[in-house]
Design an enzyme around this catalytic site. Structure first.
Site, PDB file in Angstrom:
ATOM      1  N   GLY A 224       0.771  -1.237   0.000  1.00 34.63           N
ATOM      2  CA  GLY A 224       0.000   0.000   0.000  1.00 34.63           C
ATOM      3  C   GLY A 224       0.799   1.282   0.000  1.00 34.63           C
ATOM      4  O   GLY A 224       0.227   2.360  -0.199  1.00 34.63           O
ATOM      5  N   GLU A 258       4.334  -6.437   2.094  1.00 39.71           N
ATOM      6  CA  GLU A 258       4.010  -6.895   0.735  1.00 39.71           C
ATOM      7  C   GLU A 258       3.902  -5.735  -0.247  1.00 39.71           C
ATOM      8  O   GLU A 258       2.845  -5.505  -0.833  1.00 39.71           O
ATOM      9  CB  GLU A 258       2.656  -7.624   0.752  1.00 39.71           C
ATOM     10  CG  GLU A 258       2.539  -8.747   1.732  1.00 39.71           C
ATOM     11  CD  GLU A 258       1.088  -9.255   1.844  1.00 39.71           C
ATOM     12  OE1 GLU A 258       0.154  -8.594   1.359  1.00 39.71           O
ATOM     13  OE2 GLU A 258       0.912 -10.329   2.435  1.00 39.71           O
ATOM     14  N   PRO A 259       4.962  -4.986  -0.437  1.00 40.78           N
ATOM     15  CA  PRO A 259       4.856  -3.850  -1.347  1.00 40.78           C
ATOM     16  C   PRO A 259       4.816  -4.297  -2.808  1.00 40.78           C
ATOM     17  O   PRO A 259       5.508  -5.241  -3.194  1.00 40.78           O
ATOM     18  CB  PRO A 259       6.153  -3.072  -1.077  1.00 40.78           C
ATOM     19  CG  PRO A 259       7.114  -4.123  -0.622  1.00 40.78           C
ATOM     20  CD  PRO A 259       6.313  -5.177   0.076  1.00 40.78           C
ATOM     21  N   GLY A 260       4.011  -3.624  -3.568  1.00 44.32           N
ATOM     22  CA  GLY A 260       3.996  -3.856  -5.011  1.00 44.32           C
ATOM     23  C   GLY A 260       4.458  -2.582  -5.697  1.00 44.32           C
ATOM     24  O   GLY A 260       5.601  -2.414  -6.118  1.00 44.32           O
ATOM     25  N   ARG A 261       3.546  -1.618  -5.712  1.00 45.77           N
ATOM     26  CA  ARG A 261       3.793  -0.345  -6.395  1.00 45.77           C
ATOM     27  C   ARG A 261       5.092   0.321  -5.945  1.00 45.77           C
ATOM     28  O   ARG A 261       5.842   0.852  -6.765  1.00 45.77           O
ATOM     29  CB  ARG A 261       2.612   0.579  -6.074  1.00 45.77           C
ATOM     30  CG  ARG A 261       2.523   1.803  -6.934  1.00 45.77           C
ATOM     31  CD  ARG A 261       1.450   2.756  -6.395  1.00 45.77           C
ATOM     32  NE  ARG A 261       0.198   2.135  -6.090  1.00 45.77           N
ATOM     33  CZ  ARG A 261      -0.826   2.022  -6.946  1.00 45.77           C
ATOM     34  NH1 ARG A 261      -0.735   2.534  -8.152  1.00 45.77           N
ATOM     35  NH2 ARG A 261      -1.953   1.437  -6.579  1.00 45.77           N
ATOM     36  N   TYR A 301      -9.088   4.674 -13.348  1.00 48.80           N
ATOM     37  CA  TYR A 301      -9.102   5.463 -12.104  1.00 48.80           C
ATOM     38  C   TYR A 301      -8.916   6.960 -12.358  1.00 48.80           C
ATOM     39  O   TYR A 301      -8.650   7.692 -11.414  1.00 48.80           O
ATOM     40  CB  TYR A 301      -7.946   5.048 -11.182  1.00 48.80           C
ATOM     41  CG  TYR A 301      -7.731   3.579 -10.985  1.00 48.80           C
ATOM     42  CD1 TYR A 301      -8.676   2.793 -10.327  1.00 48.80           C
ATOM     43  CD2 TYR A 301      -6.552   2.967 -11.421  1.00 48.80           C
ATOM     44  CE1 TYR A 301      -8.450   1.442 -10.123  1.00 48.80           C
ATOM     45  CE2 TYR A 301      -6.326   1.619 -11.216  1.00 48.80           C
ATOM     46  CZ  TYR A 301      -7.281   0.859 -10.561  1.00 48.80           C
ATOM     47  OH  TYR A 301      -7.049  -0.477 -10.355  1.00 48.80           O
ATOM     48  N   CYS A 326     -11.427   1.692 -29.657  1.00 49.00           N
ATOM     49  CA  CYS A 326     -12.743   2.280 -29.973  1.00 49.00           C
ATOM     50  C   CYS A 326     -13.536   2.665 -28.733  1.00 49.00           C
ATOM     51  O   CYS A 326     -14.661   2.206 -28.540  1.00 49.00           O
ATOM     52  CB  CYS A 326     -13.539   1.259 -30.774  1.00 49.00           C
ATOM     53  SG  CYS A 326     -13.763  -0.238 -29.804  1.00 49.00           S
ATOM     54  N   GLU A 327     -12.938   3.442 -27.853  1.00 46.81           N
ATOM     55  CA  GLU A 327     -13.618   3.891 -26.636  1.00 46.81           C
ATOM     56  C   GLU A 327     -13.205   5.324 -26.374  1.00 46.81           C
ATOM     57  O   GLU A 327     -12.010   5.648 -26.477  1.00 46.81           O
ATOM     58  CB  GLU A 327     -13.160   3.072 -25.410  1.00 46.81           C
ATOM     59  CG  GLU A 327     -13.335   1.594 -25.504  1.00 46.81           C
ATOM     60  CD  GLU A 327     -14.483   1.068 -24.653  1.00 46.81           C
ATOM     61  OE1 GLU A 327     -15.153   1.864 -23.968  1.00 46.81           O
ATOM     62  OE2 GLU A 327     -14.695  -0.150 -24.709  1.00 46.81           O
ATOM     63  N   TYR A 355       1.053  -2.140 -12.065  1.00 44.96           N
ATOM     64  CA  TYR A 355      -0.315  -2.228 -12.575  1.00 44.96           C
ATOM     65  C   TYR A 355      -0.411  -1.642 -13.987  1.00 44.96           C
ATOM     66  O   TYR A 355      -1.408  -1.028 -14.357  1.00 44.96           O
ATOM     67  CB  TYR A 355      -1.296  -1.541 -11.599  1.00 44.96           C
ATOM     68  CG  TYR A 355      -1.138  -2.067 -10.195  1.00 44.96           C
ATOM     69  CD1 TYR A 355      -1.519  -3.367  -9.887  1.00 44.96           C
ATOM     70  CD2 TYR A 355      -0.532  -1.304  -9.188  1.00 44.96           C
ATOM     71  CE1 TYR A 355      -1.327  -3.880  -8.601  1.00 44.96           C
ATOM     72  CE2 TYR A 355      -0.337  -1.811  -7.909  1.00 44.96           C
ATOM     73  CZ  TYR A 355      -0.736  -3.104  -7.624  1.00 44.96           C
ATOM     74  OH  TYR A 355      -0.535  -3.611  -6.374  1.00 44.96           O
TER      75      TYR A 355
HETATM   76  C1  LIG Z   1      -2.996  -8.484  -0.152  1.00 44.66           C
HETATM   77  C2  LIG Z   1      -2.233  -7.455  -0.898  1.00 44.66           C
HETATM   78  N1  LIG Z   1      -0.938  -7.274  -0.600  1.00 44.66           N
HETATM   79  C3  LIG Z   1      -0.191  -6.370  -1.263  1.00 44.66           C
HETATM   80  C4  LIG Z   1      -0.725  -5.582  -2.269  1.00 44.66           C
HETATM   81  C5  LIG Z   1       0.175  -4.602  -2.952  1.00 44.66           C
HETATM   82  O1  LIG Z   1      -0.279  -3.327  -2.854  1.00 44.66           O
HETATM   83  P1  LIG Z   1       0.622  -2.099  -3.316  1.00 44.66           P
HETATM   84  O2  LIG Z   1       0.949  -2.284  -4.738  1.00 44.66           O
HETATM   85  O3  LIG Z   1      -0.255  -0.938  -3.077  1.00 44.66           O
HETATM   86  O4  LIG Z   1       1.826  -2.078  -2.450  1.00 44.66           O
HETATM   87  C6  LIG Z   1      -2.076  -5.717  -2.590  1.00 44.66           C
HETATM   88  C7  LIG Z   1      -2.713  -4.842  -3.601  1.00 44.66           C
HETATM   89  O5  LIG Z   1      -3.273  -3.841  -3.260  1.00 44.66           O
HETATM   90  C8  LIG Z   1      -2.842  -6.682  -1.896  1.00 44.66           C
HETATM   91  O6  LIG Z   1      -4.122  -6.869  -2.211  1.00 44.66           O
HETATM   92  N1  LIG Z   2      -4.673  -1.739  -9.855  1.00 41.32           N
HETATM   93  C1  LIG Z   2      -4.585  -0.694  -8.883  1.00 41.32           C
HETATM   94  C2  LIG Z   2      -4.073  -1.163  -7.578  1.00 41.32           C
HETATM   95  C3  LIG Z   2      -4.849  -2.302  -7.037  1.00 41.32           C
HETATM   96  C4  LIG Z   2      -4.084  -2.966  -6.005  1.00 41.32           C
HETATM   97  C5  LIG Z   2      -4.444  -4.390  -5.921  1.00 41.32           C
HETATM   98  N2  LIG Z   2      -4.975  -4.786  -4.652  1.00 41.32           N
HETATM   99  C6  LIG Z   2      -3.808   0.471  -9.446  1.00 41.32           C
HETATM  100  O1  LIG Z   2      -3.423   0.474 -10.556  1.00 41.32           O
HETATM  101  O2  LIG Z   2      -3.578   1.432  -8.801  1.00 41.32           O
END
Ligand SMILES: Cc1ncc(COP(=O)(O)O)c(C=O)c1O
Ligand SMILES: N[C@@H](CCCC[NH3+])C(=O)O
Length: 399
Positions: A224, A258-261, A301, A326-327, A355
């Site tokens: 998050g 659990e970072p993604g972004r 978004y 086409c949107e 993402y």
């Molecule tokens: C369970 C869980 N962990 C981690 C993440 C990664 O989130 P973020 O990319 O915001 O760090 C998500 C997506 O929101 C998630 O659903």
């Molecule tokens: N897909 C979203 C984030 C969702 C995270 C998944 N739980 C975005 O682009 O910002």
């Protein structure tokens, strides 16, 4: 970054990832947590390219997965099973079975019904399932409503009272081993307060459980952490770690996050070339070869992504950057100031590492973009551009 040369060599539309940047992000977060045992489990959904996962695995990262497909990706990329977490509100029986057979670190449970499924499946396999329970702490993450997950109105996790009940059941079950606790309140969070509040509520529950002789080993704070897309203030990883660690005093738990972004978002760029300029009764459009099927965040978004015109010169006027789909919702930016463009000019769309490709599709029978890694000044292809034959193969097989 040599964007023009990369566009020339690999063609467009193209995703480019700065692997050295990913390393820096990973190290910054890992260091921030150095006061305690920690495990970073990269959220594969953000960018699931095997080379990206492998790069993070080599740095020591584990993975947070949301389908058995992601679990298999993580394993294939070299992540050891004991560093893999499997989350998600709707795991199928087959997925649970396969995950248990792989011996992953823990299944993150999101409902009472799911706990009973896992218990039944583990029993039938003669296994003990290591589990954590996702607590929904009912805390507003102050982010876009579509990516908020920690409120009771959201489908994720269970409330505190239910969590306690589930832990008590799990403790007495021969097929379940409650090893962790988890929360994830949303994505692109730019304020510390919601993290603090969630960690506080959940760490109090851990203390409560300890008093009941339920000792958890892993405290998983989810992902998050927000990144800068524009001028927004973001959270410094050190401060983030501090507020969380402060809630864990007296608890002997390994911190999992659990970072993604945060790890990949600002390390990715989407390159697209200008096809045409046009005006509709004075309204200016720049039509490019990338589209919403490649990067859907602006359409979905109204997300802002900085758009840079390489070698752009001259007077700037407002323009919408749109794709060939086409949107009317097929746009990357609206009313941004941009000099006049020429056919084949390259536009760089920033902060596209998370993402981006993972949410891409074949809408309008458009092949997915190629992906390239840049590391120590060298580029290499990490996903081949999808061609027409690949796109139709699964249907052609049924003709
Ligand atoms: C369970 C869980 N962990 C981690 C993440 C990664 O989130 P973020 O990319 O915001 O760090 C998500 C997506 O929101 C998630 O659903
Ligand atoms: N897909 C979203 C984030 C969702 C995270 C998944 N739980 C975005 O682009 O910002």
């Amino acid at each position: 970054m040599q964007f023009e040369a990369l566009a020339q060599q690999y063609k467009t539309p193209l995703y480019v990832y700065d692997f050295d940047g990913i390393t820096s992000q990973y190290e910054a977060l890992k260091n921030a947590f150095k006061a305690r045992k920690s495990l970073i489990c990269y959220a594969v959904k953000a960018n699931s390219n095997l080379s990206v996962i492998r790069h993070l695995a080599q740095l020591g990262s584990g993975c947070d997965c949301v389908s058995i497909g992601e679990v298999k990706r993580a394993l294939k990329a070299g992540v050891p099973p004991y560093k893999i977490i499997f989350s998600g509100v709707g795991k199928r029986d087959e997925e649970i079975k396969e995950a248990l057979e792989c011996g992953i670190l823990m299944l993150n449970l999101e409902s009472e019904a799911e706990m009973y499924r896992v218990e039944t499946i583990a029993t039938s396999l003669g296994e003990v399932a290591r589990i954590s329970i996702r607590v929904n702490p009912n805390i507003d993450p102050k982010t876009h409503p579509y990516i908020s997950t920690g409120l009771h109105e959201n489908k994720f996790g269970v409330d505190l009272d239910t969590a306690k009940r589930l832990y008590i059941h799990a403790k007495h079950s021969a097929a379940l081993d409650p090893v962790g606790i988890h929360f994830h309140i949303g994505s692109q969070i730019t304020e510390l307060e919601p993290f603090y509040e969630a960690a506080k509520v959940v760490s109090d529950l851990v203390r409560n459980l300890k008093a009941l002789d339920i000792e958890l080993k892993f405290f998983d704070v989810g992902g998050g952490l927000g990144i800068k897309y524009s001028e927004e203030e973001t959270i410094n990883p050190y401060n983030y770690a501090q507020v969380i660690l402060n809630t864990l005093k007296g608890l002997d738990v390994t911190l999992v996050c659990e970072p993604g972004r945060f790890l990949v978002g600002n390390c990715g760029y989407f390159l697209t070339r200008v096809l045409y300029e046009k005006t509709n009764a004075g309204k200016r459009f720049v039509v490019v070869d990338g589209a919403m099927n490649d990067l859907i965040r602006p359409s979905l978004y109204q997300a802002y992504h900085h758009v840079e015109l390489l070698d752009g010169k001259g007077e700037e006027t407002p323009a919408d950057i749109v794709g060939p789909v086409c949107e009317s919702g097929d746009f990357f930016a609206k009313n941004i100031m941009l000099p006049l463009t020429q056919h084949n000019d390259v536009l760089v769309i920033h902060s596209a590492g998370a993402y981006g490709f993972t949410m891409s599709s074949n809408y309008n029978t458009r092949g997915r973009a190629a992906e390239v890694a840049v590391e120590a000044g060298q580029s290499r292809l990490i996903r081949v551009r999808e061609d027409f034959e690949t796109m139709i193969a699964l249907e052609e097989a049924c003709l």
